[in-house]
Design a protein around this motif. Structure first.
Motif, PDB file in Angstrom:
ATOM      1  N   THR A 115       0.837  -1.207   0.000  1.00 20.20           N
ATOM      2  CA  THR A 115       0.000   0.000   0.000  1.00 20.20           C
ATOM      3  C   THR A 115       0.866   1.249   0.000  1.00 20.20           C
ATOM      4  O   THR A 115       0.631   2.192  -0.772  1.00 20.20           O
ATOM      5  CB  THR A 115      -0.941   0.005   1.211  1.00 20.20           C
ATOM      6  OG1 THR A 115      -1.786  -1.148   1.171  1.00 20.20           O
ATOM      7  CG2 THR A 115      -1.805   1.258   1.218  1.00 20.20           C
ATOM      8  N   PHE A 116       1.878   1.260   0.861  1.00 25.99           N
ATOM      9  CA  PHE A 116       2.761   2.433   0.922  1.00 25.99           C
ATOM     10  C   PHE A 116       3.559   2.574  -0.379  1.00 25.99           C
ATOM     11  O   PHE A 116       3.785   3.693  -0.860  1.00 25.99           O
ATOM     12  CB  PHE A 116       3.710   2.316   2.115  1.00 25.99           C
ATOM     13  CG  PHE A 116       4.460   3.582   2.407  1.00 25.99           C
ATOM     14  CD1 PHE A 116       3.803   4.678   2.936  1.00 25.99           C
ATOM     15  CD2 PHE A 116       5.805   3.696   2.139  1.00 25.99           C
ATOM     16  CE1 PHE A 116       4.474   5.868   3.203  1.00 25.99           C
ATOM     17  CE2 PHE A 116       6.500   4.871   2.400  1.00 25.99           C
ATOM     18  CZ  PHE A 116       5.828   5.959   2.936  1.00 25.99           C
ATOM     19  N   ALA A 117       3.962   1.438  -0.976  1.00 22.27           N
ATOM     20  CA  ALA A 117       4.680   1.482  -2.257  1.00 22.27           C
ATOM     21  C   ALA A 117       3.797   2.087  -3.349  1.00 22.27           C
ATOM     22  O   ALA A 117       4.270   2.860  -4.193  1.00 22.27           O
ATOM     23  CB  ALA A 117       5.135   0.079  -2.662  1.00 22.27           C
ATOM     24  N   ALA A 118       2.498   1.750  -3.324  1.00 22.55           N
ATOM     25  CA  ALA A 118       1.572   2.312  -4.316  1.00 22.55           C
ATOM     26  C   ALA A 118       1.442   3.817  -4.137  1.00 22.55           C
ATOM     27  O   ALA A 118       1.395   4.570  -5.129  1.00 22.55           O
ATOM     28  CB  ALA A 118       0.202   1.642  -4.174  1.00 22.55           C
ATOM     29  N   VAL A 119       1.395   4.279  -2.890  1.00 21.42           N
ATOM     30  CA  VAL A 119       1.302   5.716  -2.624  1.00 21.42           C
ATOM     31  C   VAL A 119       2.548   6.436  -3.140  1.00 21.42           C
ATOM     32  O   VAL A 119       2.456   7.470  -3.824  1.00 21.42           O
ATOM     33  CB  VAL A 119       1.125   5.973  -1.111  1.00 21.42           C
ATOM     34  CG1 VAL A 119       1.257   7.457  -0.805  1.00 21.42           C
ATOM     35  CG2 VAL A 119      -0.232   5.473  -0.642  1.00 21.42           C
ATOM     36  N   GLY A 362      -4.672   0.157  -5.226  1.00 21.84           N
ATOM     37  CA  GLY A 362      -5.194   1.045  -6.254  1.00 21.84           C
ATOM     38  C   GLY A 362      -5.816   2.302  -5.671  1.00 21.84           C
ATOM     39  O   GLY A 362      -5.606   3.410  -6.173  1.00 21.84           O
ATOM     40  N   THR A 363      -6.575   2.148  -4.588  1.00 23.53           N
ATOM     41  CA  THR A 363      -7.212   3.294  -3.937  1.00 23.53           C
ATOM     42  C   THR A 363      -6.170   4.241  -3.354  1.00 23.53           C
ATOM     43  O   THR A 363      -6.284   5.466  -3.467  1.00 23.53           O
ATOM     44  CB  THR A 363      -8.169   2.814  -2.836  1.00 23.53           C
ATOM     45  OG1 THR A 363      -9.143   1.938  -3.408  1.00 23.53           O
ATOM     46  CG2 THR A 363      -8.866   3.983  -2.170  1.00 23.53           C
ATOM     47  N   ALA A 364      -5.131   3.683  -2.725  1.00 29.62           N
ATOM     48  CA  ALA A 364      -4.082   4.508  -2.126  1.00 29.62           C
ATOM     49  C   ALA A 364      -3.357   5.320  -3.197  1.00 29.62           C
ATOM     50  O   ALA A 364      -3.111   6.522  -3.032  1.00 29.62           O
ATOM     51  CB  ALA A 364      -3.085   3.621  -1.375  1.00 29.62           C
ATOM     52  N   LEU A 365      -3.030   4.671  -4.314  1.00 32.21           N
ATOM     53  CA  LEU A 365      -2.335   5.362  -5.412  1.00 32.21           C
ATOM     54  C   LEU A 365      -3.221   6.475  -5.982  1.00 32.21           C
ATOM     55  O   LEU A 365      -2.765   7.613  -6.182  1.00 32.21           O
ATOM     56  CB  LEU A 365      -1.968   4.352  -6.490  1.00 32.21           C
ATOM     57  CG  LEU A 365      -1.130   4.846  -7.678  1.00 32.21           C
ATOM     58  CD1 LEU A 365      -0.212   3.729  -8.190  1.00 32.21           C
ATOM     59  CD2 LEU A 365      -1.996   5.342  -8.838  1.00 32.21           C
TER      60      LEU A 365
END
Length: 502
Positions: A115-119, A362-365
């Motif tokens: 999740t953090f990587a996507a952000v 996807g939502t985080a990005l």
């Protein structure tokens, strides 16, 4: 009409009738999406027609046009606090710690990392591509943040706000550092006097940390806190229902928000061009996350072919794209992992519901990209401290987002508040949000599935030491997985009665 003597014949006959029924079912399933698109189109048409009737619209007149949309945004804001607290406590309290502390730790570590990587990926892309740059016709309508602060102070404030001294006060206020010049001639900001001020906005980070701690304590105490755990499970179900009601009203609210936004624009063509760049930026980020980051992580940790893995997930990915709901897709994902990929049922039924709640790559990005895009459109500069704040808030927001269509609108308002942008600016991205919602849901489901498979592969030793699992590929068992969902699949009974994870 001949009488039918068994259910098989009845089912065959029903399969012959449905061309019409399938169309109606498809329309019912996608009714909200269709209505949302219609709301965007009607809002744009209404705004363009109103622009032609007068040369200039006053601020008050535009406020009247967007009033219904403003009320809708107020309703969204009212959901943020109970939704995030209930979803986090409910999800973490549902952790089956008896399964194995190491298995649970691997799952949580994977979800937080991806999740953090996507952000971070989203922030890098939007800062590099700058899809909202050059929109001089949309100068910031929000009050500029004129306080003196440094990047170090911003980061320190983030940490302090993670541990609020008063949880009730954290629902209304958060603290921040403000530097005041003790001398008019002083130019070195590091020599300014340090003052603390309160801002009337919810301290989301503090509540997220508090919710996580409460959830962990409930999970560890087990039977002693079963009653309070059920209260949070019930509260989560209640908030999901209320959120669904509010989201159902979104087409009307969106129509008036878009109409008001069109009236504010000086150059519609320029804004549409910028919106296209925003759409492309989000899609590029989702493709990199889904086709590069997650498969590489899978290969590195399992030494298996990710192409074969994704091919077995086809039904789950298609369901995610079609329904735009990770909750509705959950039973399909579980079936794909257990039947086609052979993931241990204990891992699948533990990791996937938790992943569907707290792992939304996807939502985080999307939320990170959207917040910075809106800041670029409004010509609001973001220093490193604010980018870090966005990354942390987007991660927390994705964790607290409900797994239902367009629920990201609720947490998107929270991310905008973090950087001091008006919540009304969410209307800038509504024209394409309905389509991006489907793409990011598909990536969310892929991330959950990859995580469950990785945890299963890395946890073989612990699984052998636990009570033997039932057969992995038992189709008969899947027929008894639990209650029916709206799309004909069955929702498994998971983690002590938490029947549907968001």
């Amino acid at each position: 009409m001949p009488h039918h003597h068994n259910f098989d014949i009845v089912e065959d006959d029903e399969k012959d009738v449905p061309a019409k029924n399938k169309c109606l079912t498809c329309l019912r399933t996608n009714a909200l999406t269709i209505a949302t698109v219609a709301g965007v189109v009607l809002g744009a048409v209404l705004g363009i027609i109103l622009r032609q009737t007068k040369d200039e619209w006053t601020e008050r007149q535009i406020m009247y046009i967007g009033y219904v949309g403003a009320v809708f945004l107020q309703m969204l804001k009212s959901l943020i606090l109970p939704l995030i607290v209930a979803s986090l406590v409910s999800a973490i309290a549902s952790l089956d710690l008896s399964l194995s502390g190491k298995i649970a730790a691997r799952a949580i570590a994977y979800y937080l990392t991806t999740t953090f990587a996507a952000v971070v990926l989203g922030i890098v892309l939007v800062v590099t591509i700058k899809p909202g740059a050059g929109q001089s016709d949309l100068e910031s309508s929000s009050s500029e943040d004129t306080r003196n602060t440094t990047t170090v102070d911003t980061l320190l404030d983030l940490v302090k706000n993670m541990f609020p001294p008063n949880l009730v006060e954290a629902c209304i206020f958060q603290y921040r550092t403000n530097l005041v010049a003790s001398d008019e001639n002083e130019t070195d900001i590091y020599k300014f006097s340090i003052e603390t001020e309160t801002v009337q906005t919810t301290n989301i980070l503090g509540l997220v940390v508090a919710s996580a701690v409460v959830g962990i304590a409930i999970a560890q105490l087990g039977d002693e806190t079963r009653t309070i755990a059920n209260i949070f499970h019930n509260l989560m179900a209640l908030m999901m229902k209320i959120t669904t009601w509010v989201i159902t009203l979104s087409p009307v609210g969106i129509m008036f928000l878009v109409a008001a936004e069109v009236l504010e624009m000086e150059n519609i063509g320029s804004v549409m061009s910028s919106l296209g760049m925003y759409f492309a930026t989000v899609c590029i980020g989702l493709l990199i996350q889904g086709l590069v980051v997650l498969p590489l992580l899978y290969v590195a940790l399992t030494r298996k072919n990710p192409i074969t893995f994704v091919s077995h997930l086809g039904q789950a990915i298609a369901t995610a794209f079609g329904t735009a709901s990770s909750s509705a897709t959950l039973p399909v994902t579980i079936r794909c992992l257990e039947d086609k990929i052979g993931v241990d049922r204990r891992v699948a039924r533990f990791a996937l519901p938790i992943g569907a709640t707290i792992n939304m790559d996807g939502t985080a990005l999307y939320e990170a990209v959207a917040a910075i895009f809106i800041a670029q459109v409004r010509n609001v500069s973001l220093d490193f401290g604010k980018l870090v704040a966005i990354s942390i808030t987007a991660t927390a927001a994705s964790i607290g987002a409900a797994g239902i269509p367009q629920a990201g609108l609720v947490t998107m308002v929270m991310v905008l508040d973090t950087v001091g942008l008006p919540s009304e600016d969410v209307s800038l991205i509504l024209a394409v949000d309905w389509l991006l919602d489907r793409f990011r849901t598909a990536i969310n489901v892929m991330g959950d599935a990859f995580g469950a498979a990785i945890v299963d592969h890395r946890s073989q030793k612990e699984l052998k030491e636990l009570t033997p699992a039932t057969p992995r590929n038992s189709v008969e068992e899947n027929k008894d997985m639990g209650q029916q969902t709206t799309d004909g699949e069955k929702t498994p009974e998971i983690n002590g009665g938490l029947q549907e994870a968001s």
